[in-house]
Design a protein around this motif. Structure first.
Motif, PDB file in Angstrom:
ATOM      1  N   UNK A  17       0.614  -1.357   0.078  1.00  0.00           N
ATOM      2  CA  UNK A  17       0.026  -0.071   0.025  1.00  0.00           C
ATOM      3  C   UNK A  17       0.987   1.324  -0.155  1.00  0.00           C
ATOM      4  N   UNK A  18       2.013   1.221   0.490  1.00  0.00           N
ATOM      5  CA  UNK A  18       2.750   2.379   0.539  1.00  0.00           C
ATOM      6  C   UNK A  18       4.194   2.565  -0.393  1.00  0.00           C
ATOM      7  N   UNK A  19       4.384   1.428  -1.186  1.00  0.00           N
ATOM      8  CA  UNK A  19       5.297   1.407  -2.067  1.00  0.00           C
ATOM      9  C   UNK A  19       6.682   1.449  -1.551  1.00  0.00           C
ATOM     10  N   UNK A  20       6.729   0.745  -0.142  1.00  0.00           N
ATOM     11  CA  UNK A  20       8.273   0.872   0.390  1.00  0.00           C
ATOM     12  C   UNK A  20       8.708  -0.557   0.986  1.00  0.00           C
ATOM     13  N   UNK A  21       9.837  -0.684   1.048  1.00  0.00           N
ATOM     14  CA  UNK A  21      10.287  -1.971   1.657  1.00  0.00           C
ATOM     15  C   UNK A  21       9.796  -1.825   2.947  1.00  0.00           C
ATOM     16  N   UNK A  22       9.492  -3.181   3.572  1.00  0.00           N
ATOM     17  CA  UNK A  22       8.820  -3.045   5.020  1.00  0.00           C
ATOM     18  C   UNK A  22       9.903  -2.453   6.005  1.00  0.00           C
ATOM     19  N   UNK A  23      11.261  -2.332   5.672  1.00  0.00           N
ATOM     20  CA  UNK A  23      12.218  -1.835   6.532  1.00  0.00           C
ATOM     21  C   UNK A  23      12.365  -0.333   6.700  1.00  0.00           C
ATOM     22  N   UNK A  24      11.280   0.163   5.696  1.00  0.00           N
ATOM     23  CA  UNK A  24      11.119   1.691   5.467  1.00  0.00           C
ATOM     24  C   UNK A  24       9.604   2.071   5.895  1.00  0.00           C
ATOM     25  N   UNK A  25       8.848   0.992   6.392  1.00  0.00           N
ATOM     26  CA  UNK A  25       7.343   1.367   6.669  1.00  0.00           C
ATOM     27  C   UNK A  25       6.873   0.581   7.835  1.00  0.00           C
ATOM     28  N   UNK A  26       7.208  -0.938   7.754  1.00  0.00           N
ATOM     29  CA  UNK A  26       6.589  -1.597   9.009  1.00  0.00           C
ATOM     30  C   UNK A  26       7.278  -2.969   8.922  1.00  0.00           C
ATOM     31  N   UNK A  27       7.661  -3.499   9.987  1.00  0.00           N
ATOM     32  CA  UNK A  27       8.237  -5.015  10.019  1.00  0.00           C
ATOM     33  C   UNK A  27       7.351  -5.590  11.153  1.00  0.00           C
ATOM     34  N   UNK A  28       6.399  -5.031  11.715  1.00  0.00           N
ATOM     35  CA  UNK A  28       5.868  -5.667  12.828  1.00  0.00           C
ATOM     36  C   UNK A  28       4.430  -6.225  12.450  1.00  0.00           C
ATOM     37  N   UNK A  29       4.167  -7.421  13.134  1.00  0.00           N
ATOM     38  CA  UNK A  29       2.708  -7.781  12.862  1.00  0.00           C
ATOM     39  C   UNK A  29       1.910  -7.569  14.176  1.00  0.00           C
ATOM     40  N   UNK A  30       1.845  -6.389  14.398  1.00  0.00           N
ATOM     41  CA  UNK A  30       0.996  -5.922  15.585  1.00  0.00           C
ATOM     42  C   UNK A  30      -0.486  -5.801  15.193  1.00  0.00           C
ATOM     43  N   UNK A  31      -1.448  -6.168  16.362  1.00  0.00           N
ATOM     44  CA  UNK A  31      -2.907  -6.262  15.947  1.00  0.00           C
ATOM     45  C   UNK A  31      -3.039  -4.502  15.597  1.00  0.00           C
ATOM     46  N   UNK A  32      -4.131  -4.056  15.182  1.00  0.00           N
ATOM     47  CA  UNK A  32      -4.058  -2.673  14.854  1.00  0.00           C
ATOM     48  C   UNK A  32      -4.401  -1.532  15.908  1.00  0.00           C
ATOM     49  N   UNK A  33      -4.501  -2.168  17.060  1.00  0.00           N
ATOM     50  CA  UNK A  33      -4.991  -1.248  18.150  1.00  0.00           C
ATOM     51  C   UNK A  33      -3.926  -0.530  19.050  1.00  0.00           C
ATOM     52  N   UNK A  34      -2.635  -0.470  18.492  1.00  0.00           N
ATOM     53  CA  UNK A  34      -1.463   0.261  19.073  1.00  0.00           C
ATOM     54  C   UNK A  34      -1.470   1.716  18.688  1.00  0.00           C
TER      55      UNK A  34
END
Length: 535
Positions: free
Chosen positions: A89-106
């Motif tokens: 969705x962002x066009x970025x390597x995960x290291x530049x957007x998000x590498x965590x599988x958190x639930x969406x309530x953080x």
């Protein structure tokens, strides 16, 4: 209707067609874009990775689409769900957007830009880019790319129409997710509000498939069908992002599909293959409708998995990545190299029925589809917020046959330590280096899972150190199964790649703790909803 240049492009042979592309002739009608992101789809669970006539895997639609399109043999993503979806969705390597599988309530109240699960608020979404080219945009299925604010939803990221769930998974029959002091909450959202009335009764289940119980992926597929069926020639072109729940757990599917695979005597494998057949059939229904309406010749279809198949817990999730090593949750090839292809009549004739072995990443589609739509993707909003830039490369010249080689020769492989972003490996030309302790350090067999094997990949680990004596280095072109560790015999190459890996930048915001407001609102409304409304 087509311009003179477009008619030449589609009817003249390779040399002239490539020349016209090079000098800028484009279709007067922009192509419809259908992007299908299949969940947890194992490498060995695809018909084109099995011998012809193999009964357990039945993917006739996918096989046909590959025959008419391009098999993407070296397509890479992150090793699990949310980071891949954030990257797409962002066009970025995960290291530049998000590498965590958190639930969406953080939520971290001290960081109103990046202090959330998944994609930072100020990154421009793929649909926002494509909308600049006057597309109507749709998103149906699994989101898993943020929930905290309305800006984190598909609607906030540029999708005009949407029906989806926020979490990593929910129940296919009730849409329920646990999480609020043991209370299960419905996770089904449409456009800007909970999808009231579209969720089933809580009495629906895999065992109780009453007439009024709608299977969740049937619901999503019907929205895709409706978007195609209601389109008229005078309407803007369609961009449909379809992210089926299949083949993620729980293993659930309408009973006729289970019965179709009754000859398989291992329950997880039976259910998994039945689910694969379901989504293959659903995609076939959509592509058949596109053909019937005369839209297929101006459609570009992209399909890939979000990560490798899950082989953990002794195979109880049903997937198989044979002959690749490992699976979901690991950076072995079985975790990050995934099933992928492109198809559709928009592909130039000379590239149809081919296989591409150059590197492509999930985050490259953001840039590629933007260019196909006629937009140069620039994220000014992210730049103003001092966020990392887009990493995606434009693969259209490679896919369309204008060039024989992929522009991508290097792939930094993301990982995490606690909640910190780290680089867990690097692919550079034909070589791959890995660092850290990796689970799933082994190989399944041709038939997996099965009742005779007691192997648990989750407990099989391998340490990849920072010296040539302890490190992990593979030639993944000659040794795609990662059997032959070259680190000790190629110390100079190992050390050079380790140095390159250490120079890769990362993005590691503090995303905060679970925000209690998420559950408060969920318990109040009965649905998971955005909970942090900001000005």
């Amino acid at each position: 209707s087509y311009s003179f240049c477009t008619l030449l492009y589609f009817n003249m042979r390779s040399a002239l067609g490539l020349l016209l592309t090079a000098i800028g002739c484009q279709a007067s009608d922009k192509p419809h874009l259908l992007y299908i992101l299949v969940d947890d789809y194992g490498w060995a669970d695809a018909g084109w990775h099995r011998p012809e006539g193999y009964k357990e895997i039945q993917t006739p639609t996918f096989d046909k689409l590959i025959e008419e399109g391009i098999e993407l043999d070296r397509h890479y993503v992150f090793k699990f769900c949310s980071p891949t979806r954030s990257a797409v969705q962002s066009g970025r390597n995960p290291i530049h957007v998000n590498v965590l599988n958190l639930d969406p309530d953080y939520l971290n109240p001290n960081d109103p830009v990046s202090g959330y699960s998944a994609v930072p608020r100020n990154m421009t979404g793929m649909a926002e880019q494509i909308k600049k080219a006057s597309y109507t945009t749709h998103m149906y299925g699994k989101w898993d790319a943020g929930m905290a604010t309305p800006q984190h939803t598909p609607n906030g990221r540029g999708y005009d129409n949407s029906l989806f769930y926020f979490h990593h998974e929910n129940d296919y029959w009730t849409s329920l997710v646990s999480g609020c002091n043991g209370t299960r909450i419905v996770d089904l959202y449409g456009d800007k509000s909970p999808a009231y009335g579209l969720n089933n009764s809580r009495t629906c289940s895999q065992q109780q498939q009453q007439e009024n119980c709608t299977y969740e992926d049937t619901l999503f597929a019907s929205r895709v069908m409706k978007a195609v069926d209601t389109w008229k020639e005078e309407d803007p072109p369609l961009f449909i992002f379809w992210a089926p729940h299949i083949v993620h757990e729980p293993l659930q599917v309408p009973q006729p599909y289970v019965d179709k695979f009754a000859f398989i005597n291992d329950p997880p494998r039976q259910m998994y293959h039945a689910m694969v057949n379901f989504i293959d059939t659903a995609v076939g229904n959509v592509t058949d409708l596109l053909r019937q309406k005369g839209m297929w010749n101006n459609t570009l279809l992209v399909l890939h998995a979000d990560n490798g198949g899950p082989i953990y817990r002794s195979g109880s999730a049903g997937a198989n990545n044979y002959p690749l090593k490992g699976g979901k949750m690991s950076n072995w090839e079985g975790g990050i190299r995934v099933n992928a292809f492109v198809s559709g009549g928009y592909l130039p004739e000379q590239v149809r029925g081919t296989k591409k072995e150059g590197y492509i990443c999930g985050w490259d589609w953001y840039t590629t589809l933007s260019h196909v739509a006629g937009v140069t993707p620039v994220d000014e909003k992210a730049a103003l917020a001092h966020l990392p830039d887009i990493d995606g490369m434009n693969m259209w010249p490679y896919l369309s046959g204008q060039t024989d080689t992929s522009p991508r020769t290097q792939i930094p492989i993301g990982d995490s330590q606690g909640e910190a972003t780290v680089v867990g490996g690097l692919i550079q030309n034909e070589y791959k280096i890995l660092v850290g302790t990796l689970s799933m350090a082994g190989w399944t067999g041709l038939t997996w899972p099965n009742k005779t094997s007691s192997w648990n990949p989750s407990t099989t680990v391998q340490h990849c150190g920072n010296t040539s004596a302890t490190g992990c280095l593979f030639n993944i072109m000659e040794d795609p199964g990662e059997h032959n560790n070259l680190a000790a015999s190629h110390p100079d190459l190992f050390n050079s790649m380790l140095t390159n890996l250490s120079r890769v930048s990362t993005f590691s915001p503090n995303r905060g703790p679970v925000d209690p407001r998420a559950c408060e609102l969920a318990l109040e409304t009965g649905f998971w909803v955005p909970f942090a409304h900001l000005d």
